[in-house]
Design an enzyme around this catalytic site. Structure first.
Site, PDB file in Angstrom:
ATOM      1  N   ASP A  99       0.915  -1.141   0.000  1.00  0.00           N
ATOM      2  CA  ASP A  99       0.000   0.000   0.000  1.00  0.00           C
ATOM      3  C   ASP A  99       0.950   1.185   0.000  1.00  0.00           C
ATOM      4  O   ASP A  99       1.570   1.487   1.031  1.00  0.00           O
ATOM      5  CB  ASP A  99      -0.879   0.007   1.255  1.00  0.00           C
ATOM      6  CG  ASP A  99      -1.858   1.168   1.222  1.00  0.00           C
ATOM      7  OD1 ASP A  99      -1.451   2.272   0.819  1.00  0.00           O
ATOM      8  OD2 ASP A  99      -3.024   0.983   1.585  1.00  0.00           O
ATOM      9  N   HIS A 100       1.105   1.843  -1.157  1.00  0.00           N
ATOM     10  CA  HIS A 100       2.224   2.794  -1.242  1.00  0.00           C
ATOM     11  C   HIS A 100       2.067   3.976  -0.284  1.00  0.00           C
ATOM     12  O   HIS A 100       3.043   4.648   0.030  1.00  0.00           O
ATOM     13  CB  HIS A 100       2.473   3.240  -2.689  1.00  0.00           C
ATOM     14  CG  HIS A 100       1.543   4.300  -3.187  1.00  0.00           C
ATOM     15  ND1 HIS A 100       0.303   4.018  -3.671  1.00  0.00           N
ATOM     16  CD2 HIS A 100       1.675   5.650  -3.273  1.00  0.00           C
ATOM     17  CE1 HIS A 100      -0.289   5.139  -4.040  1.00  0.00           C
ATOM     18  NE2 HIS A 100       0.518   6.151  -3.811  1.00  0.00           N
TER      19      HIS A 100
ATOM     20  N   HIS B 190      -5.707   2.863   0.919  1.00  0.00           N
ATOM     21  CA  HIS B 190      -4.962   4.003   1.456  1.00  0.00           C
ATOM     22  C   HIS B 190      -5.698   4.727   2.589  1.00  0.00           C
ATOM     23  O   HIS B 190      -5.123   5.055   3.626  1.00  0.00           O
ATOM     24  CB  HIS B 190      -4.675   5.027   0.353  1.00  0.00           C
ATOM     25  CG  HIS B 190      -4.090   4.442  -0.897  1.00  0.00           C
ATOM     26  ND1 HIS B 190      -3.188   3.408  -0.886  1.00  0.00           N
ATOM     27  CD2 HIS B 190      -4.271   4.755  -2.202  1.00  0.00           C
ATOM     28  CE1 HIS B 190      -2.837   3.121  -2.136  1.00  0.00           C
ATOM     29  NE2 HIS B 190      -3.492   3.919  -2.948  1.00  0.00           N
TER      30      HIS B 190
HETATM   31  C1  BG6 Z   1      -3.342   4.787  -6.537  1.00  0.00           C
HETATM   32  C2  BG6 Z   1      -4.652   4.872  -7.267  1.00  0.00           C
HETATM   33  O1  BG6 Z   1      -3.332   3.703  -5.646  1.00  0.00           O
HETATM   34  O2  BG6 Z   1      -3.143   5.982  -5.804  1.00  0.00           O
HETATM   35  C3  BG6 Z   1      -4.697   6.081  -8.177  1.00  0.00           C
HETATM   36  O3  BG6 Z   1      -4.850   3.699  -8.033  1.00  0.00           O
HETATM   37  C4  BG6 Z   1      -4.372   7.343  -7.398  1.00  0.00           C
HETATM   38  O4  BG6 Z   1      -5.966   6.219  -8.800  1.00  0.00           O
HETATM   39  C5  BG6 Z   1      -3.078   7.144  -6.614  1.00  0.00           C
HETATM   40  O5  BG6 Z   1      -4.243   8.409  -8.314  1.00  0.00           O
HETATM   41  C6  BG6 Z   1      -2.829   8.327  -5.700  1.00  0.00           C
HETATM   42  O6  BG6 Z   1      -1.547   8.194  -5.156  1.00  0.00           O
HETATM   43  P1  BG6 Z   1      -0.745   9.468  -4.669  1.00  0.00           P
HETATM   44  O7  BG6 Z   1       0.516   8.905  -4.108  1.00  0.00           O
HETATM   45  O8  BG6 Z   1      -0.554  10.345  -5.868  1.00  0.00           O
HETATM   46  O9  BG6 Z   1      -1.626  10.125  -3.654  1.00  0.00           O
END
Ligand code: BG6
Length: 516
Positions: free
Chosen positions: A205-206, A268
């Site tokens: 989960d980045h 997230h």
């Molecule tokens: C991803 C989603 O997990 O997270 C995308 O699939 C989204 O749709 C992205 O744009 C948002 O990540 P960050 O790091 O830009 O907030």
């Protein structure tokens, strides 16, 4: 041949109390195999992350990369593609020497992910690297493919005897989405855990790799002043926003099946909620932290079909002006059916039914094509019981609000009320603020840099455990199912706006959405 990727000037990594000191361990010699090596994620995130780790001297001295993907090409073609991707997407302009070292040993294996010959070729390359090294090397398999390949790849790794070693560690890193429903997540867990032990599995989960998300734990558990207030007696409500100004960015086939709830809330945003609501773990180990997060998820009652309309809002964007341009509505986007009922905006009101939080609403909202990109957590304290002085000339007096800004202006701010200078006792809100940019004067690493090294080290603190994933799905699944079954209740909002007006209906007791 040993590949010294780190720069000689690299400093040893700092001790990090949040990971129980694990970060001091060097990353062991590893071969990283990326499945889906020519895809968007590899190009935009993984390859630039590897480059930046090499630039910072954070890769092991002996590091090899193997890309696996369907397209036919040779090692040299793939190296050129890697270089292009790094030049285009790296957070810093690449240094020619570092780039050369990173790329010179990269290998490419073409083929279908369920084709046994791909795994035979991988075996050969992996064994070859070990013979050169004269020692066993850890292996990390990164699944950055379409999710339908996750289980087949894992099973092929098992059949090809690539999933376990007695003399080195084997790990598998699995991208999101981990299932599209509770049933699918359970089934995927079952198939993955039939081959690998949970300790070998790293579900990405980045958001957990973001500095500001990790700072939530530092903020809560390394500062004594907030803990006494951090409960239902002092906190009125919590609001978590993940707004984006971008649309679906050419990902119509994925997005129309996913929608905002699956895309951001199931993973997230529930993780952000867990960080706000969890009890202090006894130790900052992977199990200690994840046990506490699972308890939070388990304390959130699963929505019932009758209760869902009152605790959720969904909407789709119509044409408007966002991100500085005129943009079409969702159903006019290329690849989206005109009668799609997929939500591009979702808001929920959740409660965490435990002693600390009972009765405190947690409002979550996310959407594409909103006014701007903004991810933040706002914790609003209860208002003072009585304002003793006259408010004449006072401006917008509000309860104290603590805002943890995840991106883009990373930092923390606290709104207080102060007297306006002058002869009258008039008051107005003022802000006390900490900003990463000015306090640390250094660029934060990308989330993937942290996550890749943690996975190679075997530290699973910032990865989602099997029961955690299932607990997240248990909350979202009933809503996903109800929304898929009917168009009723699907609202609209103009691209570039604050979202649908209906979102107001979720709020109770004078609570207010913050401006995006
Ligand atoms: C991803 C989603 O997990 O997270 C995308 O699939 C989204 O749709 C992205 O744009 C948002 O990540 P960050 O790091 O830009 O907030």
């Amino acid at each position: 041949m040993a590949v010294a990727v780190g720069r000689p000037t690299a400093k040893p990594e700092a001790e990090n109390p949040l990971t129980g000191g694990l970060e001091r361990l060097p990353v062991p010699p590893t071969t990283l195999v990326i499945f889906g090596a020519t895809g968007d994620l590899a190009k935009r995130k993984l390859l630039p992350a590897l480059y930046n780790l090499a630039h910072d001297g954070a890769l092991p001295q002996r590091f090899h990369l193997i890309g696996v993907a369907r397209k036919e090409k040779d090692h040299e073609d793939y190296r050129r593609e890697c270089e292009e991707a790094i030049r285009r997407f790296s957070r810093r302009p690449p240094d020619a020497d570092v780039l050369k070292i990173v790329l010179e040993n990269v290998k490419y294996v073409p083929g279908l992910f369920d084709d046994e010959s791909v795994y035979a070729e991988l075996h050969k390359l992996l064994d070859g690297f070990e013979q050169q090294a004269g020692e066993p090397l850890n292996r990390a398999f990164y699944l950055a493919t379409d999710p339908s390949f996750f289980a087949p790849i894992v099973e092929q790794l098992g059949r090809s005897k690539l999933a376990h070693r007695v003399d080195a560690e084997v790990r598998v890193i699995i991208e999101k989405p981990f299932g599209t429903s509770l049933e699918e997540a359970r089934e995927l867990n079952r198939r993955v855990l039939a081959i690998f032990d949970e300790s070998q599995v790293f579900r990405i989960d980045h958001y957990l790799g973001k500095e500001t998300v990790q700072n939530l734990m530092a903020f809560r558990f390394a500062n004594g002043m907030f803990e006494p207030l951090w409960n239902r007696n002092f906190i009125d409500y919590v609001q978590i926003t993940a707004a984006e100004d971008v649309g679906i960015e050419g990902r119509s086939s994925y997005y129309d099946k996913a929608g905002a709830l699956r895309d951001l809330i199931q993973n997230h945003m529930l993780q952000l909620l867990c960080h706000v609501a969890m009890e202090p773990p006894v130790s900052f180990t992977a199990e200690g932290v994840r046990n506490e997060k699972v308890k939070v998820l388990q304390a959130i009652p699963a929505p019932t079909p009758e209760g869902i309309p009152a605790m959720s809002v969904r909407a789709q964007y119509t044409k408007g002006h966002a991100g500085g341009e005129d943009v079409p509505g969702y159903v006019e986007e290329e690849g989206i059916p005109a009668d799609s009922i997929t939500e591009t905006y979702a808001a929920l009101r959740l409660e965490v039914d435990n002693w600390r939080w009972a009765g405190v609403p947690f409002y979550l909202r996310t959407g594409k094509r909103l006014a701007r990109k903004l991810t933040e957590i706002a914790v609003t304290l209860k208002p003072v019981p009585h304002l003793a002085f006259s408010q004449a000339g006072s401006l917008g007096v509000q309860a104290n609000q603590l805002v943890l800004s995840i991106q883009p202006n990373e930092g923390v701010s606290l709104s207080l009320v102060a007297k306006i200078p002058g002869t009258r006792m008039a008051i107005r809100p003022v802000i006390m603020e900490f900003l990463y940019g000015t306090s640390f004067l250094s660029q934060s690493p990308e989330a993937y840099e942290r996550l890749i090294t943690d996975a190679m080290r075997g530290d699973a603190t910032l990865f989602t455990r099997n029961d955690e994933i299932e607990a997240q799905w248990r909350i979202c699944d009933p809503i996903v199912k109800l929304w898929a079954s009917t168009r009723e209740g699907l609202s609209r909002y103009e691209a570039g706006s604050q979202g649908p007006e209906e979102a107001e209906q979720l709020l109770s007791d004078g609570h207010r959405w913050r401006a995006i």
